[in-house]
Design an enzyme around this catalytic site. Structure first.
Site, short mmCIF file in Angstrom:
data_model
loop_
_atom_site.label_atom_id
_atom_site.label_comp_id
_atom_site.label_asym_id
_atom_site.label_seq_id
_atom_site.Cartn_x
_atom_site.Cartn_y
_atom_site.Cartn_z
N ARG A 79 0.82 -1.20 0.00
CA ARG A 79 0.00 0.00 0.00
C ARG A 79 0.86 1.26 0.00
O ARG A 79 1.90 1.32 0.63
CB ARG A 79 -0.91 0.03 1.24
CG ARG A 79 -2.18 -0.81 1.09
CD ARG A 79 -3.05 -0.72 2.33
NE ARG A 79 -2.38 -1.25 3.50
CZ ARG A 79 -1.76 -0.52 4.42
NH1 ARG A 79 -1.76 0.80 4.34
NH2 ARG A 79 -1.18 -1.09 5.44
N TYR A 207 -1.54 -2.96 -7.09
CA TYR A 207 -1.31 -3.71 -5.86
C TYR A 207 -2.57 -3.77 -5.00
O TYR A 207 -3.20 -2.74 -4.73
CB TYR A 207 -0.15 -3.11 -5.02
CG TYR A 207 -0.17 -3.73 -3.65
CD1 TYR A 207 0.27 -5.05 -3.47
CD2 TYR A 207 -0.73 -3.08 -2.56
CE1 TYR A 207 0.16 -5.67 -2.24
CE2 TYR A 207 -0.84 -3.70 -1.32
CZ TYR A 207 -0.40 -4.99 -1.16
OH TYR A 207 -0.53 -5.62 0.04
N GLY A 208 -2.86 -4.93 -4.48
CA GLY A 208 -4.01 -5.27 -3.63
C GLY A 208 -4.71 -4.12 -2.93
O GLY A 208 -5.73 -3.61 -3.39
N GLY A 209 -4.14 -3.69 -1.80
CA GLY A 209 -4.81 -2.70 -0.96
C GLY A 209 -5.06 -1.37 -1.67
O GLY A 209 -5.94 -0.61 -1.29
N LYS A 216 -9.80 -1.88 1.56
CA LYS A 216 -9.40 -0.77 2.42
C LYS A 216 -10.15 0.51 2.06
O LYS A 216 -10.50 1.30 2.92
CB LYS A 216 -7.90 -0.54 2.33
CG LYS A 216 -7.08 -1.77 2.67
CD LYS A 216 -7.34 -2.28 4.06
CE LYS A 216 -6.60 -3.58 4.29
NZ LYS A 216 -6.47 -3.98 5.66
N HIS A 236 -10.66 -2.37 11.34
CA HIS A 236 -9.60 -3.25 10.81
C HIS A 236 -9.42 -4.41 11.79
O HIS A 236 -8.43 -4.46 12.52
CB HIS A 236 -8.31 -2.43 10.66
CG HIS A 236 -7.22 -3.11 9.91
ND1 HIS A 236 -5.89 -2.76 10.06
CD2 HIS A 236 -7.24 -4.09 8.98
CE1 HIS A 236 -5.14 -3.51 9.27
NE2 HIS A 236 -5.94 -4.33 8.61
N SER A 258 -1.46 -3.85 10.13
CA SER A 258 -1.14 -4.69 8.98
C SER A 258 0.06 -5.59 9.28
O SER A 258 1.07 -5.14 9.83
CB SER A 258 -0.81 -3.80 7.79
OG SER A 258 -1.92 -2.99 7.49
N ALA A 259 -0.08 -6.85 8.88
CA ALA A 259 0.98 -7.86 9.05
C ALA A 259 1.38 -8.03 10.52
O ALA A 259 2.54 -8.22 10.83
CB ALA A 259 2.19 -7.54 8.17
N CYS A 260 0.40 -7.94 11.42
CA CYS A 260 0.67 -8.15 12.85
C CYS A 260 -0.13 -9.31 13.42
O CYS A 260 -0.30 -9.42 14.63
CB CYS A 260 0.41 -6.88 13.63
SG CYS A 260 1.65 -5.60 13.28
N LYS A 262 -3.46 -10.87 12.31
CA LYS A 262 -4.91 -11.08 12.29
C LYS A 262 -5.29 -12.41 11.63
O LYS A 262 -6.04 -13.19 12.19
CB LYS A 262 -5.62 -9.93 11.57
CG LYS A 262 -5.66 -8.63 12.36
CD LYS A 262 -6.44 -7.54 11.66
CE LYS A 262 -5.86 -7.18 10.32
NZ LYS A 262 -4.46 -6.76 10.31
N ASN A 264 -3.58 -15.05 11.11
CA ASN A 264 -3.13 -16.19 11.91
C ASN A 264 -4.00 -16.42 13.13
O ASN A 264 -4.35 -17.55 13.45
CB ASN A 264 -1.67 -16.00 12.32
CG ASN A 264 -0.73 -16.40 11.19
OD1 ASN A 264 -0.28 -17.54 11.12
ND2 ASN A 264 -0.46 -15.49 10.27
N ASP A 285 -9.80 -9.71 8.47
CA ASP A 285 -9.22 -8.37 8.25
C ASP A 285 -10.16 -7.21 8.59
O ASP A 285 -9.71 -6.18 9.05
CB ASP A 285 -8.77 -8.24 6.79
CG ASP A 285 -7.76 -7.12 6.57
OD1 ASP A 285 -6.78 -7.05 7.33
OD2 ASP A 285 -7.95 -6.30 5.65
N ASN A 375 6.11 -8.77 1.55
CA ASN A 375 4.66 -8.55 1.53
C ASN A 375 4.01 -9.35 0.40
O ASN A 375 2.98 -8.96 -0.14
CB ASN A 375 4.34 -7.06 1.38
CG ASN A 375 2.86 -6.77 1.59
OD1 ASN A 375 2.23 -7.30 2.50
ND2 ASN A 375 2.29 -5.92 0.74
N SER A 376 4.62 -10.49 0.04
CA SER A 376 3.95 -11.35 -0.95
C SER A 376 2.68 -11.91 -0.32
O SER A 376 2.62 -12.10 0.89
CB SER A 376 4.89 -12.46 -1.41
OG SER A 376 5.40 -13.18 -0.31
N ARG A 377 1.69 -12.14 -1.15
CA ARG A 377 0.35 -12.44 -0.63
C ARG A 377 -0.35 -13.55 -1.39
O ARG A 377 0.01 -13.87 -2.51
CB ARG A 377 -0.51 -11.18 -0.67
CG ARG A 377 0.04 -10.06 0.21
CD ARG A 377 -1.01 -9.32 0.95
NE ARG A 377 -0.41 -8.49 1.97
CZ ARG A 377 -0.94 -8.28 3.17
NH1 ARG A 377 -2.07 -8.86 3.50
NH2 ARG A 377 -0.34 -7.51 4.06
N GLY A 502 -0.49 -21.10 17.57
CA GLY A 502 -1.47 -21.94 18.29
C GLY A 502 -1.48 -21.69 19.78
O GLY A 502 -2.53 -21.74 20.44
#
Ligand code: GTP
Ligand code: SPV
Ligand code: MN
Length: 592
Positions: A79, A207-209, A216, A236, A258-260, A262, A264, A285, A375-377, A502
């Site tokens: 983003r 790009y995605g976002g 978003k 979010h 972001s990337a923290c 969610k 998982n 998300d 940041n590959s998705r 887990g």
């Protein structure tokens, strides 16, 4: 207007839709217009076209049935927050944390950029629903795009096609999204939001976002604007369902930047010690939440797929994600094996001997740069998820018992604590902070305040947003309990103290017990924390009470610095900062 831009759409007679598509087509001048219906036949046809044009690469269909690969331009991989604008008549409505532009000037600039911008391209009309059909929270968007990658991704991420126009009927209430790729040229990159028109124009990116406009742009930035106007919350946040062995279901949301973590957390698989527990994913998300008639807060996931971070995902950390992305998935900027399988850092302990990296260059384990972009998705339909909650399609949404805030903090922040009440919880959310990640262009690992994990996504004045959160309390007679977590605290040698993934079930279990009034807690200066007998460590390898004390430690020196850092945000917001938050700060200082 040239005749080819005169519309006879295959499945709608909505005059507002038709007029707007005609106008945008006349502006962008595509060679052709295609109305997407969302059918399987259409998916097959467009996928074949994308492969023929080199937009998608067909992956090894024995290993990854229905999976495709996309590589974006190396300067278009995350983003672009500094190219993201909120365009309101008054600058104060966008507030101090957003980039503001006057709507008239931004329209002028972007219409000039888009004029003839789709020549030689096809314009795809993509109607989509955000939310399950039949929900009062569900909204309709229309994205006009010249990117097949966007069309095929939107098909995964939203309920796309004819269904959205059926939901809309003759109403004019839909989000107008225009995406003009413009060769993904950074000099022509703008992600411009027009809240007063419920419209967004995105140019110069693929790009995605930046370009999956339902996510978003609509569900968060414009969604948050609508939410304040209409009395709900657009956040979010992941949404998960936790079912106890006795069959008791509790729904929880969590806002992590972001990337923290969610995706998982939303797909958590409990360790063997918690046999009989079932965690299911409602969303990974975004949550749209509204007070229900019973005074509880109800949440829906407006999306229908996951646009998730690939690196770090493996059969141990997130088996549900691995299953979800084993078929019918679009991968972006990961690495390729010689037999057209995918790989990324953390997928296997030993990297393959030979790969093609995300830029298309040969790669070996000796190579200096990572094989996959950080940041590959993946984009995968939520119906692929073995742990997808049946409630995802419930128009009423799910009642939320707890809201969790959390960031990526190497120091200072304990593993878990609970707010004393809603206002204190809003303060904890407002002062949320995290080290930045590769999900946005720019520096990684830099500490910043990210209120409610919404800093890049709040479509209006952040001070007004925090006030809206405080006011919502009066509409919710049974408020969710509020918590703060940090999976990312490190020891002196730089290793994560808490095993995470887990094992986060243990933290969740304490949270669930607290919301049901079953677990005791100790009063700390920060909030309620687990007492020595209320947090289950049994069956853990290499983690004992001493480690737990380290994970929970409240260090006065750290906290002195932390509270000073809150000031950065408070100064920035001072003109609109709700006084309750200033009082909370004073109370925190006095407790410390
Ligand atoms: P966005 O899609 O950008 O909003 O990200 P997200 O919040 O969904 O984050 P995600 O779950 O994709 O996790 C991001 C990264 O953090 C991945 O590399 C994960 O492997 C890693 N991660 C997630 N949960 C944990 C955890 O509990 N502990 C540790 N150490 N890492 C984690
Ligand atoms: C995020 O950055 O929070 C994401 C990925 O979920 S993107 O959709 O690109 O914004
Ligand atoms: Mn996100």
């Amino acid at each position: 207007m040239p005749m080819i831009y005169k519309m006879k759409p295959p499945y709608t007679s909505n005059a507002a839709v038709i007029r707007w598509v005609e106008e945008m087509a006349a502006l962008c001048q595509p060679d052709k217009i295609v109305w997407c219906d969302g059918s399987g036949e259409e998916k097959k046809r467009l996928t074949e076209e994308a492969v023929a044009q080199g937009i998608l690469l067909k992956l090894n269909q024995e290993k990854l049935p229905g999976c495709y690969y996309h590589r974006s331009k190396p300067d278009d991989v995350a983003r672009s927050e500094d190219r993201t604008f909120i365009c309101t008549s008054a600058a104060d409505d966008a507030g101090p944390t957003n980039h503001w532009a006057a709507p008239r000037e931004m329209y002028h600039k972007l219409h000039a950029l888009c004029a003839g911008g789709m020549r030689g391209h096809t314009l795809y009309v993509v109607p989509y629903l955000m939310g399950p059909p039949g929900s009062t929270l569900t909204k309709v968007g229309l994205e006009l795009t010249d990117s097949l990658y966007v069309v095929l991704s939107m098909r995964i991420m939203t309920r796309m096609g004819r269904i959205a126009c059926e939901h809309l009927g003759e109403s004019e209430d839909f989000n107008r999204g225009l995406h003009c790729m413009l060769e993904a040229d950074p000099a022509r990159r703008y992600i411009a939001h027009f809240p007063e028109d419920n419209a967004v124009i995105s140019t110069g990116s693929n790009y995605g976002g930046n370009v999956l406009l339902g996510k978003k742009c609509f569900a968060l930035r414009l969604g948050s604007w609508l939410a304040r106007k209409e009395g709900w919350l657009a956040e979010h946040m992941l949404i998960l369902s936790a079912e106890s062995p006795a069959g008791e279901k509790t729904f929880v949301t969590a806002a992590f930047p972001s990337a923290c973590g969610k995706t998982n957390f939303a797909m958590l698989v409990p360790p063997p010690h918690y046999a009989g527990w079932k965690i299911r994913t409602v969303g990974d998300d975004i949550a749209w939440m509204k007070p229900g008639a019973d005074g509880r807060l109800y949440a829906i996931n407006p999306e229908s797929g996951y646009f998730g971070v690939a690196p770090g995902t493996n059969a141990e950390t997130n088996p549900n994600a691995m299953e979800t992305i084993s078929h019918d998935t679009i991968y972006t900027n990961v690495a390729l094996t010689p037999d057209l399988d995918v790989w990324w850092e953390g997928k296997t302990k030993e990297p393959p001997a030979q790969l093609t990296d995300w830029k298309g260059r040969p790669w070996t384990p000796g190579s200096k740069e990572p094989a996959a972009h950080a940041n590959s998705r993946f984009a995968a339909p939520m119906s692929n998820n073995p742990a997808c909650a049946p409630e995802v399609n419930d128009p009423n949404g799910v009642p939320i018992s707890a809201i969790i805030f959390g960031g990526r903090r190497a120091t200072t922040m304990p593993l878990v604590y609970q707010a004393f009440d809603w206002i204190h919880g809003v303060y904890i959310g407002a002062t949320l902070s995290s080290e930045t990640t590769a999900a946005a262009m720019g520096a990684v690992g830099k500490l910043r305040r990210d209120p409610m994990a919404m800093l890049p996504f709040c479509g209006y004045n952040m001070g007004h947003y925090l006030r809206h959160w405080l006011r919502m309390r009066k509409k919710i007679s049974v408020p969710p309990r509020i918590f703060h977590v940090n999976w990312f605290r490190r020891d002196e040698s730089g290793k994560f103290i808490w095993p995470g993934f887990g094992e986060n079930m243990r933290v969740l279990k304490w949270i669930l017990d607290r919301t049901h009034g079953r677990a005791d807690a100790l009063e700390s200066p920060l909030g309620w924390v687990p007492g020595p007998h209320d947090f289950d460590l049994s069956g853990m390898k290499d983690f004992d009470a001493a480690k737990m004390a380290q994970a929970q430690a409240i260090n006065m020196e750290d906290w002195r610095r932390e509270i000073m850092a809150h000031d950065d945000l408070f100064f920035e917001l001072y003109a609109d900062l709700p006084k309750e938050l200033t009082f909370q700060r004073e109370l925190l200082v006095s407790r410390l």
